[in-house]
Structures are given as structure tokens and as C-alpha cells.
Design an enzyme around this catalytic site. Structure first.
Site, PDB file in Angstrom:
ATOM      1  CB  CYS A  80       6.559  -2.702   0.476  1.00 56.49           C
ATOM      2  SG  CYS A  80       5.716  -3.130  -1.047  1.00 56.49           S
ATOM      3  CE  LYS A  84       5.831  -8.254   0.379  1.00 54.32           C
ATOM      4  NZ  LYS A  84       6.891  -7.960  -0.583  1.00 54.32           N
TER       5      LYS A  84
END
Ligand SMILES: NC(=O)c1ccc[n+]([C@@H]2O[C@H](COP(=O)([O-])OP(=O)(O)OC[C@H]3O[C@@H](n4cnc5c(N)ncnc54)[C@H](O)[C@@H]3O)[C@@H](O)[C@H]2O)c1
Length: 422
Positions: free
Chosen positions: A268, A214
Site C-alpha cells: 500500500c 484512502k
């Protein structure tokens, strides 16, 4: 195989947690949504999301009305717990996992044998292992997969989220998913749970591999956008249009340069690469440089606009877009907001902010008589300088003609791309 778990608790009802909770509930599972924000919980109970996401309100109203989704501020017993709380960085760019620890502490008293815990929050490598250690210290009566692999009382997995805000409901279902277990049993259980709605391809792996994958996805995006942003400065110095140069370079069959912009924002991409760099600073000079290039872009643009404004006696500056990317209301880590704040602090001129997705200015810009939230037409008509910071669809009507008498700083490439399309 699909899950036998009927009651799911989602801890953290934000951009990730709430659509996930609503989607599980829409498939007939009993979902208990938990958030520490009482205002968010109250809003959800009335069937409304506390942020904008297309179609979410429709699904939410249905599952709240049917009783399949219930929102509360205190965790209750469930068969599975999904943790989707924020994982920001501190000012020194170290990972702040306080919310994950608090969420784990809050579910520990209601955990029971057979439960599955899945962390969805983006986390540094090793966080799922640390979660097992924390839960064990709070619940020594239960065993966890790190010390009792394939036979633990509680299963623990990491499954990162990849949704694109604005397309969350579709992407939750279609996107490929990775299930990283502290043991294989946990990974399989996580996959079986998501099989309630996730129809995209999936992979089972270990928790650390899922955690790092991720982070790597977002670092990859960051490095590639940084290349485009660095090119925008190079082209600027050469007096060339970066959009045309990139289009030409991309004619090469093996070149695919991304689009530059006002910087890189959101919850993010500006955050997650630091989780890798913090762990391995000596191995990650490229990741660090990319972060710095992208963080520098808003400063460059604010300087550019302020310099132009200094040529006017009483400049009016229209800033188009405050969100961190097109067509969302999310201002987190937004480069456009950073530019607006910098220009306001420098008192560069009268700022007319156009952000069709918000109803009031953020706190940093509110209550100043030199900053107003404006409509597109009014701002463009009044402005000496037009800064196009975000390529919202609602700005697509703009073209070289509509801003002909203005000085334009087009960080989003809206005019260049409109001209190319014409
Ligand atoms: N937003 C995205 O597009 C996206 C995509 C992929 C991954 N992620 C990751 O998912 C995680 C969540 O992101 P988000 O955008 O949904 O965040 P968010 O801020 O929108 O939502 C998080 C929610 O958690 C709540 N919360 C905080 N501490 C809590 C606690 N102890 N117990 C219960 N609730 C608590 C907050 O009040 C908030 O409503 C982050 O790690 C993020 O990096 C986000």
C-alpha cells in the site's frame, strides 16, 4: 438498519478479501469467494488460508465446514459483490487497474437488478465512476447510479480498507469505515451491508472523496516516515544515534516523529501515493520527494553493509528479517528483501537470512550457494556483520551483549530500543 442482502460475493481472496469473506460468513451470510488462483481456491476449500494471518484459519475452517463460505474461480450470481483485487503500479509508476477491470468484467454477466457492487481495492480518484462506465458498456440493459442517481438498477460504492495485516480480524470489525457512493443510496446500502460486522464509527460520502481519502492516508504515512528516514541519514552523517535524537525531539509536546527503518514496504504505502502524483504531478512535489527518500533508504543500507563487508576477506553477513514489517510473512515491496537482493547481486559476502515467518527463500535469492535461510542463533553466531532489518518480536532477545563481537547495522532500532527499555 442492516442489510437484506443474503448472498455476498467477494472477488479476490487475498489479505483483504479472504478475511472479509470469512467474517461476513461468520455472521451467517452466504459468501461466495472468487479468486483466479486455483491453488488459493483449493487451499481455502480445505479450510486453510494461503497466507499467514493470526486466527484466520480458525474462522475459515468453521465457515467452510458450515458451508457459509464457498470458494470458486468463476463468479456466480449474488446480491452484493465486493472487489478486493490488487491495484499495483507499473514500472513507470502509473496505476495498473487491470485486475479491477478484469474483476468487473467477470461479474458483469451475473449482475442483476438490485445488486450492490462495492470496490474495496485502493484506486485512483475517479475509478468508481469508470467502473460504472465499464459495467454499463457490458450491461446496457442495467442502469447505474452515475446516470440514474437514487433510482438505478445496480448500486455502486467505494469503501476503502484500512486493516493492518497481523490484526486484520479485529480491525475489520473495529476500524472506522467510509462508504463513498456514486449516489447516496449506494453509500447507505454499502453501510448497511457492512453493518453485519463493522461496529466502528462510519461516514457516508461520495466515491471520489472516499477514493482520495484512502490515498491521502497512505501518503500521510509515507511523508511522515520519510521525514524519520531522512533524519536517520542526517544523524548518521553527524555520528549521532537517530533513535535518541527522535526521543529527545518527541519530548516536545507538539512533536511526534515516527520511527525510521529499512525503507517503506508492503502493498500500500509505497504504491498509493503515486496514484495522487500521477493525477497531479505539479501539485505534489512533497509526495514525490517522500517516495524518493523512502525508496532510497534500502540503497543506503545495502551500500553501508557492502562497504563494511569489503573490509573482510570472506565476510558472513546475517540479515535479520525479510518481511516488509514486523511479525508478518509478507515480502511485497519489502525494503529488507531489496537490501538482501542488492547484497546478493553484488556478491558482498555469504548471506545468512533469518526470516522466521517463511519456509523457503523467495525466488530472487533461491538456488544460490552464497545465500541460506538460517536460524537466528546460527546466523548471529556465524556472522561478521549483523544487519537488523525488521524488528520482529522473535528478535527481541537480541541485545548489545549478544552481538558484542559483531559489526551491527541496526536499521530497525532493535538494540537502541532494547537499551532504552532496560
Ligand atoms: N493488504 C493490505 O493490508 C491492504 C490494506 C488496505 C487496502 N489494500 C488494498 O486492497 C486491495 C487488495 O489487496 P490484497 O493485499 O488483498 O491483495 P492480494 O494480492 O493479497 O489479493 C488479491 C487477490 O485477488 C486475486 N485476483 C486478481 N485478479 C483477480 C480477478 N480478476 N478475479 C478474482 N480474483 C483476482 C489474486 O489472485 C489475489 O489472490 C489492493 O488494492 C490493496 O491496495 C490492502
Amino acid at each position: 438498519m442492516t442489510t437484506t442482502r443474503q448472498t455476498i460475493s467477494v472477488i479476490g481472496l487475498g489479505y483483504v478479501g479472504l478475511p472479509t469473506a470469512a467474517t461476513f460468513a461468520s455472521r451467517g451470510l452466504q459468501v461466495i469467494g472468487v479468486d483466479i488462483r486455483e491453488d488459493a481456491v483449493a487451499r481455502i476449500r480445505s479450510g486453510e488460508a494461503h497466507f499467514i494471518e493470526p486466527d484466520l484459519d480458525i474462522v475459515l475452517r468453521a465457515v467452510v465446514t458450515s458451508g457459509n463460505l464457498r470458494a470458486t474461480t468463476v463468479p456466480e450470481a449474488a446480491d452484493a459483490f465486493l472487489i478486493a483485487v490488487p491495484t499495483p503500479i507499473r514500472d513507470d509508476r502509473s496505476a495498473d487497474l487491470g485486475a479491477v477491470r478484469a474483476a468487473l468484467a467477470s461479474i458483469a454477466p451475473v449482475l442483476k437488478r438490485g445488486d450492490l457492487v462495492i470496490i474495496e481495492s485502493t484506486c485512483p480518484v475517479g475509478s468508481t465512476q469508470k467502473a460504472a462506465e465499464q459495467l454499463r458498456s457490458l450491461r446496457p440493459d442495467l442502469s447505474f447510479p452515475d446516470t440514474a442517481p437514487e433510482c438505478s438498477d445496480v448500486l455502486l460504492a467505494y469503501s476503502p480498507e484500512r486493516i493492518l495485516p497481523g490484526q486484520t480480524l479485529r480491525e475489520l470489525i473495529d476500524n472506522p469505515r467510509t462508504y463513498g457512493g456514486l449516489d447516496r443510496r449506494s453509500a447507505v446500502a454499502a453501510r448497511d451491508l457492512y453493518a453485519a460486522f463493522a461496529t466502528g464509527p462510519n461516514r457516508l460520502t461520495t466515491a471520489p472523496a472516499a477514493e482520495l481519502s484512502k490515498l491521502v492516508e497512505n501518503a500521510y504515512r509515507d511523508v511522515n516516515v520519510a521525514f524519520a528516514n531522512e533524519l536517520s541519514l542526517v544523524c548518521d552523517a553527524f555520528g549521532l544515534d537517530v533513535w535518541s535524537v527522535i526521543r529527545l525531539a518527541n519530548l516536545h509536546p507538539r512533536v511526534n516523529i515516527l520511527s525510521p527503518g529499512a525503507g517503506v514496504g508492503g502493498h500500500c504505502i509505497p504504491v498509493d501515493p503515486w496514484f495522487i502524483h500521477e493525477a497531479l504531478p505539479n501539485h505534489t512535489p512533497l509526495i514525490r520527494a517522500a517516495r524518493e527518500v523512502n525508496d532510497n533508504k534500502p540503497h543506503f543500507l545495502a551500500d553501508r553493509i557492502a562497504t563494511i563487508a569489503s573490509r573482510f576477506r570472506e565476510p558472513t553477513i546475517a540479515l535479520l528479517g525479510l518481511a516488509y514489517k514486523p511479525n508478518v510473512d509478507d515480502l511485497r515491496e519489502s525494503p529488507a528483501l531489496h537490501i538482501a537482493n542488492a547484497l546478493a547481486e553484488r556478491q558482498a559476502g555469504r548471506l545468512m537470512i533469518v526470516e522466521p515467518h517463511i519456509r523457503e527463500l523467495p525466488a530472487s535469492l533461491r538456488g544460490r550457494n552464497d545465500v541460506v535461510l538460517s536460524s537466528l542463533g546460527e546466523a548471529v553466531a556465524s556472522a561478521d556483520i549483523v544487519g537488523i532489518l525488521v524488528a520482529h518480536d522473535r528478535f527481541r532477545g537480541l541485545n548489545a551483549g549478544t552481538v558484542a563481537s559483531k559489526i551491527v547495522v541496526d536499521a530497525a532500532g532493535l538494540l537502541a530500543n532494547a537499551a532504552e527499555a532496560a
